[in-house]
Design a protein around this motif. Structure first.
Motif, PDB file in Angstrom:
ATOM      1  N   THR A 118      10.580  -2.110 101.568  1.00 39.97           N
ATOM      2  CA  THR A 118       9.189  -1.793 101.224  1.00 39.97           C
ATOM      3  C   THR A 118       8.976  -1.853  99.726  1.00 39.97           C
ATOM      4  N   LYS A 119       9.901  -1.269  98.977  1.00 39.89           N
ATOM      5  CA  LYS A 119       9.759  -1.255  97.521  1.00 39.89           C
ATOM      6  C   LYS A 119       9.788  -2.667  96.941  1.00 39.89           C
ATOM      7  N   LYS A 120      10.688  -3.502  97.440  1.00 44.68           N
ATOM      8  CA  LYS A 120      10.787  -4.861  96.929  1.00 44.68           C
ATOM      9  C   LYS A 120       9.550  -5.686  97.258  1.00 44.68           C
ATOM     10  N   LEU A 121       9.002  -5.486  98.454  1.00 46.90           N
ATOM     11  CA  LEU A 121       7.794  -6.232  98.827  1.00 46.90           C
ATOM     12  C   LEU A 121       6.598  -5.793  97.991  1.00 46.90           C
ATOM     13  N   LEU A 122       6.499  -4.508  97.728  1.00 49.99           N
ATOM     14  CA  LEU A 122       5.408  -4.016  96.881  1.00 49.99           C
ATOM     15  C   LEU A 122       5.521  -4.608  95.475  1.00 49.99           C
ATOM     16  N   ASP A 123       6.750  -4.672  94.969  1.00 52.33           N
ATOM     17  CA  ASP A 123       6.964  -5.275  93.645  1.00 52.33           C
ATOM     18  C   ASP A 123       6.638  -6.766  93.676  1.00 52.33           C
ATOM     19  N   GLU A 124       7.027  -7.431  94.771  1.00 51.14           N
ATOM     20  CA  GLU A 124       6.804  -8.872  94.908  1.00 51.14           C
ATOM     21  C   GLU A 124       5.314  -9.208  94.862  1.00 51.14           C
ATOM     22  N   TYR A 125       4.501  -8.368  95.522  1.00 46.70           N
ATOM     23  CA  TYR A 125       3.068  -8.620  95.572  1.00 46.70           C
ATOM     24  C   TYR A 125       2.302  -7.871  94.483  1.00 46.70           C
ATOM     25  N   GLU A 126       3.071  -7.319  93.518  1.00 43.70           N
ATOM     26  CA  GLU A 126       2.481  -6.644  92.355  1.00 43.70           C
ATOM     27  C   GLU A 126       1.529  -5.525  92.769  1.00 43.70           C
ATOM     28  N   VAL A 127       1.955  -4.749  93.757  1.00 47.98           N
ATOM     29  CA  VAL A 127       1.175  -3.606  94.209  1.00 47.98           C
ATOM     30  C   VAL A 127       1.717  -2.368  93.505  1.00 47.98           C
ATOM     31  N   ASN A 128       0.918  -1.816  92.616  1.00 46.49           N
ATOM     32  CA  ASN A 128       1.343  -0.667  91.832  1.00 46.49           C
ATOM     33  C   ASN A 128       1.005   0.634  92.559  1.00 46.49           C
ATOM     34  N   THR A 129       1.882   1.040  93.438  1.00 44.80           N
ATOM     35  CA  THR A 129       1.666   2.283  94.170  1.00 44.80           C
ATOM     36  C   THR A 129       3.004   2.878  94.552  1.00 44.80           C
ATOM     37  N   ASN A 130       3.020   4.175  94.761  1.00 46.49           N
ATOM     38  CA  ASN A 130       4.224   4.826  95.237  1.00 46.49           C
ATOM     39  C   ASN A 130       4.413   4.498  96.714  1.00 46.49           C
ATOM     40  N   ILE A 131       5.669   4.477  97.157  1.00 45.98           N
ATOM     41  CA  ILE A 131       5.933   4.226  98.566  1.00 45.98           C
ATOM     42  C   ILE A 131       5.398   5.396  99.369  1.00 45.98           C
ATOM     43  N   ALA A 132       4.505   5.112 100.307  1.00 47.02           N
ATOM     44  CA  ALA A 132       3.857   6.175 101.074  1.00 47.02           C
ATOM     45  C   ALA A 132       4.788   6.775 102.110  1.00 47.02           C
ATOM     46  N   ALA A 133       5.601   5.950 102.752  1.00 43.42           N
ATOM     47  CA  ALA A 133       6.464   6.434 103.823  1.00 43.42           C
ATOM     48  C   ALA A 133       7.920   6.069 103.551  1.00 43.42           C
ATOM     49  N   THR A 134       8.794   7.013 103.800  1.00 45.08           N
ATOM     50  CA  THR A 134      10.231   6.761 103.681  1.00 45.08           C
ATOM     51  C   THR A 134      10.912   7.217 104.966  1.00 45.08           C
ATOM     52  N   TYR A 135      12.040   6.582 105.274  1.00 47.21           N
ATOM     53  CA  TYR A 135      12.743   6.849 106.513  1.00 47.21           C
ATOM     54  C   TYR A 135      14.165   7.309 106.214  1.00 47.21           C
ATOM     55  N   SER A 136      14.673   8.203 107.038  1.00 49.93           N
ATOM     56  CA  SER A 136      16.065   8.634 106.903  1.00 49.93           C
ATOM     57  C   SER A 136      16.603   9.023 108.274  1.00 49.93           C
ATOM     58  N   TYR A 137      17.922   8.877 108.423  1.00 53.88           N
ATOM     59  CA  TYR A 137      18.566   9.247 109.680  1.00 53.88           C
ATOM     60  C   TYR A 137      19.903   9.890 109.367  1.00 53.88           C
ATOM     61  N   ASP A 138      20.082  11.111 109.851  1.00 57.08           N
ATOM     62  CA  ASP A 138      21.329  11.849 109.687  1.00 57.08           C
ATOM     63  C   ASP A 138      22.118  11.695 110.977  1.00 57.08           C
ATOM     64  N   GLN A 139      23.135  10.844 110.930  1.00 60.88           N
ATOM     65  CA  GLN A 139      23.899  10.551 112.141  1.00 60.88           C
ATOM     66  C   GLN A 139      24.635  11.778 112.660  1.00 60.88           C
ATOM     67  N   GLU A 140      25.171  12.567 111.757  1.00 59.95           N
ATOM     68  CA  GLU A 140      25.929  13.754 112.160  1.00 59.95           C
ATOM     69  C   GLU A 140      25.036  14.769 112.875  1.00 59.95           C
ATOM     70  N   LYS A 143      19.358  13.388 113.596  1.00 57.97           N
ATOM     71  CA  LYS A 143      17.989  13.722 113.215  1.00 57.97           C
ATOM     72  C   LYS A 143      17.353  12.569 112.437  1.00 57.97           C
ATOM     73  N   PHE A 144      16.201  12.136 112.910  1.00 51.84           N
ATOM     74  CA  PHE A 144      15.441  11.073 112.257  1.00 51.84           C
ATOM     75  C   PHE A 144      14.214  11.678 111.566  1.00 51.84           C
ATOM     76  N   THR A 145      13.952  11.209 110.343  1.00 54.39           N
ATOM     77  CA  THR A 145      12.819  11.744 109.586  1.00 54.39           C
ATOM     78  C   THR A 145      11.994  10.612 109.000  1.00 54.39           C
ATOM     79  N   ARG A 146      10.689  10.721 109.181  1.00 57.83           N
ATOM     80  CA  ARG A 146       9.768   9.838 108.470  1.00 57.83           C
ATOM     81  C   ARG A 146       8.883  10.740 107.611  1.00 57.83           C
ATOM     82  N   ASP A 147       9.033  10.614 106.289  1.00 56.86           N
ATOM     83  CA  ASP A 147       8.225  11.379 105.342  1.00 56.86           C
ATOM     84  C   ASP A 147       7.059  10.518 104.882  1.00 56.86           C
ATOM     85  N   TYR A 148       5.879  11.089 104.900  1.00 56.12           N
ATOM     86  CA  TYR A 148       4.685  10.358 104.476  1.00 56.12           C
ATOM     87  C   TYR A 148       3.891  11.195 103.482  1.00 56.12           C
TER      88      TYR A 148
END
Length: 225
Positions: A118-140, A143-148
């Motif tokens: 997501t970050k690379k695509l935003l940079d590629e298209y010159e979109v100056n904004t913070n990443i709205a959503a991030t994803y994480s997964y704790d295998q141990e 637990k899956f988390t989507r922060d928005y």
């Protein structure tokens, strides 16, 4: 952001002109080891007759209407960019000109690869904004988390939209689907709905609510071990 993506910008403009319905669908499958697949779909099939008519025009409101070869070329370029990104594989793209549905899908090695993409695509298209959503997964912890987080940049862009364009977003839908190999024991976003097999969570809302900041699509999903 849309100006450098002719297919999306054209279809959004057509939807604006005719108050057409469309769907933005995010479909993510997460495996037990944190790898998975993502499929992104832009679906204008409910308005295909109106859009087909307007796509025969040379321009709309001063915007050039791209032809099929140009649209296919841009979709191929997007897929080619994804193939160069670390942790991303099995990239496919398809544009259905009969129903006006564009899809792009890929596999990821880890959910963090989606954040980097997501970050690379935003940079590629010159979109100056913070990443709205991030994803994480704790295998141990399984637990899956989507922060928005609703960004100030999106708020400013939304405030500049014409009222009739905002109305279009009320007819459009954003659909988020998360699928897992394990049974879901709990999830934090009560606006989401659990599938009958208890292995998927879906949230559907007006795109207007997401763009205007009225909706929260964050979710913490606990899986059974």
């Amino acid at each position: 952001m849309f100006s450098k993506q002719p297919f999306i910008s054209c279809l959004f403009l057509l939807a604006t002109l005719f108050s057409s319905c469309f769907e933005v669908i995010e479909d993510v499958t997460v495996n037990k080891d944190g790898s998975g697949n993502m499929k992104l779909t832009l679906n204008f099939s409910q308005s295909k007759t109106k859009i087909a008519t307007l796509l025969m025009m040379d321009s709309i409101r001063g915007h050039k209407v791209p032809g099929r070869p140009e649209i296919e070329e841009k979709m191929q370029e997007a897929a080619a960019k994804l193939r160069t990104m670390k942790g991303i594989s099995n990239v496919t793209q398809q544009t259905d000109f009969n129903n006006y549905i564009a899809t792009i899908s890929f596999s990821f090695r880890n959910t963090s690869d989606i954040n980097n993409l997501t970050k690379k695509l935003l940079d590629e298209y010159e979109v100056n904004t913070n990443i709205a959503a991030t994803y994480s997964y704790d295998q141990e912890k399984a637990k899956f988390t989507r922060d928005y987080k609703y960004s100030n940049e999106v708020r400013e862009q939304f405030s500049k939209m014409k009222e009739k364009d905002k109305e279009v977003l009320k007819a459009a839908s954003y659909i988020s689907i998360f699928r897992f190999g394990n049974v879901i024991s709990s999830y934090s976003n009560q606006a989401a709905r659990l599938a009958k097999n208890q292995q998927a969570v879906m949230q559907r809302l007006p795109l207007y609510d997401l763009v205007s900041g009225k909706a929260d699509i964050s979710n913490q999903i606990q899986l059974s071990k």
